[in-house]
Design an enzyme around this catalytic site. Structure first.
Site, PDB file in Angstrom:
ATOM      1  N   PHE A 235     -93.073  15.277 -71.307  1.00  0.00           N
ATOM      2  CA  PHE A 235     -94.145  16.275 -71.447  1.00  0.00           C
ATOM      3  C   PHE A 235     -93.535  17.628 -71.130  1.00  0.00           C
ATOM      4  CE2 PHE A 235     -97.025  19.356 -69.786  1.00  0.00           C
ATOM      5  CZ  PHE A 235     -98.249  19.149 -70.389  1.00  0.00           C
ATOM      6  N   GLU A 236     -93.689  18.550 -72.037  1.00  0.00           N
ATOM      7  CA  GLU A 236     -93.275  19.928 -71.757  1.00  0.00           C
ATOM      8  C   GLU A 236     -94.185  20.849 -72.534  1.00  0.00           C
ATOM      9  OE1 GLU A 236     -89.212  20.260 -73.279  1.00  0.00           O
ATOM     10  OE2 GLU A 236     -88.434  20.277 -71.238  1.00  0.00           O
ATOM     11  N   VAL A 237     -94.570  21.959 -71.917  1.00  0.00           N
ATOM     12  CA  VAL A 237     -95.139  23.068 -72.664  1.00  0.00           C
ATOM     13  C   VAL A 237     -94.220  24.244 -72.373  1.00  0.00           C
ATOM     14  CG1 VAL A 237     -97.112  24.604 -73.008  1.00  0.00           C
ATOM     15  CG2 VAL A 237     -97.493  22.185 -72.474  1.00  0.00           C
TER      16      VAL A 237
END
Ligand code: GDP
Ligand code: MN
Length: 349
Positions: A235-237
């Protein structure tokens, strides 16, 4: 036809979830997923969860990348699931192969040794191409040229809570450039020389380090050693120009030349984390503690009940990994001077 409460045959009352569509200005942002054709059905649940909890309201685009051509079935099924525009890209061969300076026999011997040592994915060449691609190339794919922001999604993951605000606008308005949900400690055996290589880079390029960086998240002795803490990159933003900029570009090239993606098994998570920690202002890194997330084997579940109720989270706070000892998020809150949620100690073991 509108769904009316109490009009079902078995007498239960259902509440129709409102998926009001947001039609104001949007950011230049996209989801991005690297996947194999055979990941389709394990990916579908991840997409459904992100769509149901967030994207059906905002309709951001979704870029899919693969080292071989996507099947027609993959494109048809994912396009039906995504509310925004879907795009499908082939990874260029030079982003998914040995660079010329790598000794392939030496790399093969390492894989053999790591297989004997039973290091997870230690015997896999495709996994190494994947880690190198996610570290240094995904943001250079031409399909990402149109965007400033990305949200990475992997197969078999879940979002546990409603996200009723525009995540990308949140990042921009609050001066955030990298955001995570889960952090933990890396297997040392996969990155034996990563920190020494990083220190060489820092010694040679001191001007590239941000003066207000977050070195104290990744090192407990002012840079002498790496404490193995990393943001979990499934998960990365993030802000794409963080990776496209001169500092991280020089760092990635330095790592790539050193060969540890092949001679060890450097993961994109520690590499991104070190990049974000060294090249961003420490205030630009954000922890999303309000959306809940799952990737085997760890859950992030807001321990504050009011957050779970407000956001309709479908997770068990007793499963939450955030405040446990093997997580690094408690350290993140300490070094970032953030207030931990009330009662976090009760979830620490
Ligand atoms: P893990 O999370 O570290 O166990 O690794 P995954 O198997 O989930 O792989 C990470 C991401 O890369 C996922 O989005 C996978 O779909 C993708 N991936 C892994 N290996 C390959 C590959 O050989 N080809 C492609 N196209 N994608 C891959
Ligand atoms: Mn995964």
């Amino acid at each position: 036809q509108a769904f009316k409460a109490k009009d079902n045959s078995n007498g239960f009352t259902y509440r129709k979830v409102s998926h009001g569509k947001y039609t104001g200005p949007k950011e230049k942002a996209t989801f991005v997923t690297l996947a194999r054709n055979e990941d389709l059905y394990s990916l579908l649940g991840s997409i459904a969860s992100v769509e149901d909890r967030f994207n059906s309201k905002f309709q951001y685009d979704w870029v899919f990348l693969n080292d071989v051509e996507f099947s027609e079935e993959f494109k048809r099924v994912t396009t039906a699931m995504v509310s925004g525009t879907t795009k499908y890209g082939l990874v260029p061969a030079e982003h998914w192969s040995y660079p010329s300076w790598i000794d392939q026999d030496r790399a093969a011997k390492v894989r053999e040794q790591m297989r004997e040592d039973q290091i997870i994915y230690g015997d896999s060449l495709p996994y190494r191409h994947m880690c190198r691609f996610e570290s240094g190339f995904f943001y250079r794919h031409e399909l990402l040229d149109d965007y400033d922001w990305y949200w990475r999604v992997e197969p078999d993951t879940r979002i546990y809570c409603d996200v009723d605000y525009d995540i990308f606008k949140f990042m921009k308005d609050n001066g955030k450039k990298y955001a995570f949900t889960i952090s933990l400690r890396e297997y040392e055996a996969t990155i034996k020389t990563l920190w020494d290589t990083t220190k060489e880079f820092m010694d040679k390029n001191p001007s590239l380090l941000h003066p207000n960086n977050m070195l104290d998240f990744i090192s407990d002795d002012n840079g002498a050693s790496y404490n193995l803490c990393h943001f979990w990159s499934n998960f990365e933003v993030g802000w794409l120009d963080l990776w496209r900029g001169p500092a991280y570009s020089a760092y990635f090239d330095y790592l790539d030349k050193a060969g540890g993606f092949f001679y060890e098994r450097w993961g994109d998570a520690p590499v991104h984390t070190i990049g974000a920690a060294l090249f961003l202002d420490r205030s630009e890194i954000h922890h999303f503690g309000d959306i809940g997330y799952y990737h085997v084997p760890f859950h992030s579940c807001p321990i504050d009940e009011s957050v779970r109720l407000n956001n309709r989270c479908n997770c068990n706070p007793n499963d939450d990994f955030t405040w446990k000892g093997y997580s690094c998020t408690s350290q993140f809150y300490t070094v970032a001077n953030l207030e931990k949620p009330k009662g976090w100690q009760k979830f620490a073991d």
